[in-house]
Design a protein around this motif. Structure first.
Motif, short mmCIF file in Angstrom:
data_model
loop_
_atom_site.label_atom_id
_atom_site.label_comp_id
_atom_site.label_asym_id
_atom_site.label_seq_id
_atom_site.Cartn_x
_atom_site.Cartn_y
_atom_site.Cartn_z
N PRO A 22 44.31 39.86 38.31
CA PRO A 22 43.75 38.57 38.00
C PRO A 22 44.24 37.98 36.67
O PRO A 22 44.28 38.69 35.68
CB PRO A 22 42.26 38.82 38.00
CG PRO A 22 42.12 39.86 39.04
CD PRO A 22 43.35 40.68 38.94
N ALA A 23 44.47 36.73 36.66
CA ALA A 23 45.21 36.15 35.55
C ALA A 23 44.35 35.73 34.38
O ALA A 23 44.87 35.28 33.40
CB ALA A 23 45.98 34.93 36.05
N TYR A 24 43.06 35.88 34.48
CA TYR A 24 42.21 35.36 33.43
C TYR A 24 41.31 36.47 32.93
O TYR A 24 40.16 36.57 33.31
CB TYR A 24 41.40 34.17 33.93
CG TYR A 24 42.27 33.10 34.52
CD1 TYR A 24 42.91 32.19 33.70
CD2 TYR A 24 42.50 33.04 35.89
CE1 TYR A 24 43.73 31.22 34.23
CE2 TYR A 24 43.32 32.06 36.42
CZ TYR A 24 43.94 31.15 35.58
OH TYR A 24 44.74 30.19 36.11
N ALA A 25 41.84 37.33 32.11
CA ALA A 25 41.04 38.44 31.57
C ALA A 25 39.90 37.90 30.74
O ALA A 25 40.04 36.96 29.98
CB ALA A 25 41.93 39.34 30.72
N GLY A 26 38.76 38.57 30.89
CA GLY A 26 37.60 38.19 30.11
C GLY A 26 36.96 36.89 30.52
O GLY A 26 36.28 36.24 29.75
N SER A 27 37.16 36.48 31.78
CA SER A 27 36.62 35.21 32.22
C SER A 27 35.17 35.28 32.63
O SER A 27 34.60 34.29 33.05
CB SER A 27 37.45 34.68 33.39
OG SER A 27 37.53 35.65 34.40
N ALA A 28 34.58 36.44 32.53
CA ALA A 28 33.18 36.59 32.95
C ALA A 28 32.27 35.66 32.18
O ALA A 28 31.25 35.24 32.67
CB ALA A 28 32.72 38.03 32.75
N HIS A 29 32.65 35.34 30.94
CA HIS A 29 31.76 34.55 30.10
C HIS A 29 31.63 33.12 30.60
O HIS A 29 30.73 32.41 30.19
CB HIS A 29 32.27 34.56 28.66
CG HIS A 29 32.36 35.94 28.08
ND1 HIS A 29 31.25 36.69 27.77
CD2 HIS A 29 33.42 36.71 27.77
CE1 HIS A 29 31.64 37.87 27.27
NE2 HIS A 29 32.93 37.90 27.28
N GLY A 30 32.53 32.66 31.50
CA GLY A 30 32.44 31.30 31.99
C GLY A 30 31.78 31.19 33.34
O GLY A 30 31.61 30.08 33.85
N GLY A 324 39.40 46.20 46.09
CA GLY A 324 40.04 45.77 44.85
C GLY A 324 40.80 44.47 44.99
O GLY A 324 40.98 43.92 46.08
N SER A 325 41.24 43.99 43.85
CA SER A 325 42.03 42.76 43.80
C SER A 325 43.00 42.85 42.64
O SER A 325 42.81 43.62 41.69
CB SER A 325 41.13 41.53 43.64
OG SER A 325 40.62 41.47 42.31
N GLN A 326 44.03 42.03 42.72
CA GLN A 326 44.98 41.92 41.62
C GLN A 326 45.67 40.58 41.69
O GLN A 326 45.88 40.02 42.77
CB GLN A 326 45.99 43.05 41.65
CG GLN A 326 46.69 43.26 42.97
CD GLN A 326 47.54 44.50 42.94
OE1 GLN A 326 47.20 45.48 42.30
NE2 GLN A 326 48.65 44.47 43.65
N THR A 327 45.99 40.08 40.51
CA THR A 327 46.57 38.74 40.39
C THR A 327 47.53 38.71 39.22
O THR A 327 47.33 39.42 38.24
CB THR A 327 45.49 37.67 40.16
OG1 THR A 327 44.50 37.79 41.17
CG2 THR A 327 46.06 36.27 40.17
N ILE A 328 48.53 37.90 39.33
CA ILE A 328 49.38 37.62 38.18
C ILE A 328 49.38 36.12 37.96
O ILE A 328 49.46 35.34 38.91
CB ILE A 328 50.83 38.13 38.38
CG1 ILE A 328 51.66 37.83 37.12
CG2 ILE A 328 51.47 37.58 39.65
CD1 ILE A 328 53.02 38.48 37.10
N GLY A 329 49.21 35.71 36.71
CA GLY A 329 49.21 34.29 36.37
C GLY A 329 50.26 34.00 35.33
O GLY A 329 50.42 34.74 34.35
N VAL A 330 51.01 32.93 35.53
CA VAL A 330 52.06 32.52 34.60
C VAL A 330 51.78 31.09 34.17
O VAL A 330 51.64 30.20 35.02
CB VAL A 330 53.45 32.61 35.25
CG1 VAL A 330 54.53 32.17 34.25
CG2 VAL A 330 53.72 34.03 35.75
N MET A 331 51.68 30.87 32.86
CA MET A 331 51.47 29.53 32.34
C MET A 331 52.67 29.15 31.47
O MET A 331 52.95 29.80 30.46
CB MET A 331 50.19 29.43 31.51
CG MET A 331 49.91 28.01 31.03
SD MET A 331 48.31 27.81 30.20
CE MET A 331 48.63 28.70 28.67
N ALA A 332 53.39 28.12 31.90
CA ALA A 332 54.57 27.67 31.17
C ALA A 332 54.17 27.00 29.86
O ALA A 332 53.13 26.35 29.78
CB ALA A 332 55.38 26.70 32.02
#
Length: 502
Positions: A22-30, A324-332
């Motif tokens: 997943p591409a947004y580590a620590g997103s639990a707070h939102g 389980g799940s897994q994601t990769i995120g790329v932000m230019a």
């Protein structure tokens, strides 16, 4: 006919080995109830999955709720950030440094002293069903004084903390035992003692509950570098408990490690020596490169036919050998901050060897005044992606500085979602229009009109959320109304929260 899952499982494991996750580590707070309702209303998750996430949010376990949300919805659990951007004057005021270092040191020493003034809050949370009746509610009073804190209500707990050491008495669960794996609530007492040394912090702990469950533990946090940074915490615990039915002692051993990189936990029951132990793995990383930022995150649960008695897992996790799940995120790092995200999730039920696997790819780009997001989801990889979910979202955000120098923000968005089935074509599309407003982090509101069956006369839904608050009071409400050809407008589900601070 049994469907073979191995090709899709192989792809999942290869991605895992490459750390494409997943591409947004620590997103639990939102994560908020409003976002869960949005996924539920759009058909991304079903009612049972939504209730699992909402129950965890009600308990305050946002970390586990976020993990469930990212697996079920294949989307980041961070809610859309409509908090106003700070003005240049506000940013300058925040970054200004004091003229001398002495006041900073004095303030730092002062902030470490525990407050002698009693303070805390009273909080109430509730969920309602389609009839407007309360499905569940949770009330909590928290009072902090010096090194003590008292919780009364849904959880009754007295806690003492002092320089890494702590003691708990009452209803003890996941947070109090610092467990990576969620635990049932135990009535008893838990003690932790921290011993500082030149190489790190040694910790000794113990638990004793009313059912005569005993849990001694040993922890170690090594120091790293000349500044004695802490990036790893290791704990080993031994469980000795009795089953109420047979009054026979049972034993298990748990071990876990956690840090900024993620966490790993294993829980083994010697009586089930031939069975796979309960394993939980979470990895996350974010790296800035010259032209882009890459972020990935992995969430995995694995276990055999039996589970430790004290573990409190989601229903889908308990029924799955692999989850389980897994994601990769790329932000230019371009002007439009373009993003590309690829997600994968899989579940292998205990009762069979077939998998339930989904894949999703999404792209996002454009300036704030007109930003677009497109995504395609393969709903069932084991059926060779016979059904696909296609979505397109257009969003426009505008910032305004009011007369009292507050920075307000409006967000307008429109969404179209449709399902395509091979040899059958497109199904009835879903349309949605939304407007959101934010004055600051504590005051915001949004309203969305959804047409899930193509035309308003068949069904229309109205989803609204609002948060208002200050230093003394915080109120929030998220509710969805529905009207169909057979039924008048009525509430479908709602989540409410009220918090008074003193």
């Amino acid at each position: 006919m049994r469907i073979l899952y191995r090709p899709y499982l192989t792809v999942f494991l290869i991605l895992f080995a490459l750390n494409l996750t997943p591409a947004y580590a620590g997103s639990a707070h939102g994560l908020t109830e409003a976002q869960v309702f949005e996924w539920w209303d759009d058909g991304i998750i079903d009612g049972d999955e939504a209730r699992e996430i909402l129950d965890l949010l009600e308990e305050g376990n946002e970390h586990e709720a976020c993990m469930l949300a990212e697996v079920y919805a294949l989307e980041s659990c961070a809610s859309e950030d409509i908090t106003p951007v700070k003005t240049k004057k506000q940013r300058h005021a925040k970054t200004q440094q004091p003229a001398t270092k002495a006041p900073v040191k004095k303030q730092a020493r002062k902030s470490k002293r525990p407050s002698l003034r009693p303070h805390g809050y009273v909080e109430w949370k509730g969920l309602t069903d389609s009839l407007g009746h309360l499905e569940s509610e949770r009330t909590e009073l928290r009072l902090d004084f010096y090194r003590y804190s008292l919780r009364l209500g849904t959880q009754s707990l007295l806690t003492y903390r002092n320089e890494g050491s702590e003691a708990h008495f009452g209803e003890i669960s996941t947070k109090e035992l610092h467990s990576v794996i969620p635990l049932d609530t135990l009535w008893g007492t838990a003690l932790f003692y921290a011993l500082y040394s030149p190489i790190g912090i040694f910790g000794l702990g113990g638990l004793l509950d009313t059912a005569k469950t005993i849990r001694p533990s040993f922890a170690f946090t090594p120091f790293r570098g000349p500044k004695k940074e802490k990036d790893l915490e290791i704990e080993l615990a031994f469980w000795n408990h009795r089953h109420p039915a047979d009054s026979v002692e049972h034993h298990s051993v748990s071990a876990q490690a956690k840090g900024t990189w993620g966490s790993f936990a294993v829980w083994w029951v010697p009586e089930n020596a031939g069975d796979l132990p309960l394993i939980k793995l979470q990895l996350q990383h974010r790296e800035k490169m010259e032209y882009a930022t890459i972020a990935w995150k992995t969430d995995v649960y694995a276990h055999g036919d039996s589970l430790p008695e004290e573990a409190r897992l989601s229903a889908t996790i308990a029924k799955s050998r692999l989850w389980g799940s897994q994601t990769i995120g790329v932000m230019a790092r371009d002007t439009w901050k373009s993003k590309f995200t690829a997600n994968a999730r899989t579940m292998i039920p205990l009762e069979g060897d077939t998998s339930k696997t989904r894949f999703k790819a999404s792209a996002e780009s454009g300036p704030g005044v007109l930003r677009g997001t497109a995504s395609v989801t393969c709903l069932s990889a084991e059926e060779h992606c016979r059904q696909k979910d296609l979505a397109l979202n257009i969003q426009s955000s505008w910032n305004f500085e009011s007369a009292n120098f507050t920075h307000e923000r409006f967000v307008f968005s429109g969404k179209v979602r449709a399902r395509h089935t091979r040899d059958e074509g497109f199904g009835t599309p879903l349309y949605e229009a939304e407007i959101a407003y934010a004055q600051d982090a504590a005051n915001s509101a949004s309203i969305a009109i959804t047409i899930p069956k193509g035309v308003p006369r068949r069904e229309i839904r109205l989803r609204s959320s609002a948060e208002i608050g200050n230093d003394l009071l915080q109120l929030s409400l998220a509710v969805t109304f529905r009207r169909t050809a057979e039924e008048a407008m009525h509430p479908l589900h709602a989540a409410m929260k009220a918090k008074v601070m003193f």
